[in-house]
Design a protein around this motif. Sequence first.
Motif: not given
Length: 121
Positions: A71-72, A75, A104, A107-113
């Motif tokens: 998914e990422f 980046e 990372w 900072k990005n935990q909310q972007r992960i489903d």
Amino acid sequence: MHKNKNIGDEDMETLINEKVILQLVDKKVSDIASETLKSKLDGITWCMNDFRKNCCGNKSPDWVATFIFAEFKSEINYRNGGWLIPARGKGTANIIFAKKAMEWMEKNQQRIDWDARLERK
């Protein structure tokens, strides 16, 4: 001239000060713990199992590969300044730079489903 205080006013003032002090101490301890943890991760690499256990709530390797690595991909790839050197086929392992990966993920935990499910085969 002293202002008349109601009973309990002094206790409230003390309570507020204690609350502020506790917040300051809590923040300082948290900052120190965070810096200590980060410094202990300097130069450390993880395998998939270390990463998924430390950063992904022990999700399965397939789940991590699908919902984080794929998914990422652009980046998090090391060649793009990220923290993952992907495995290059059978018999090779992912190399994950622990400190950068942990930062990372934070900072990005909310972007992960986190509720995503793998399709059954």
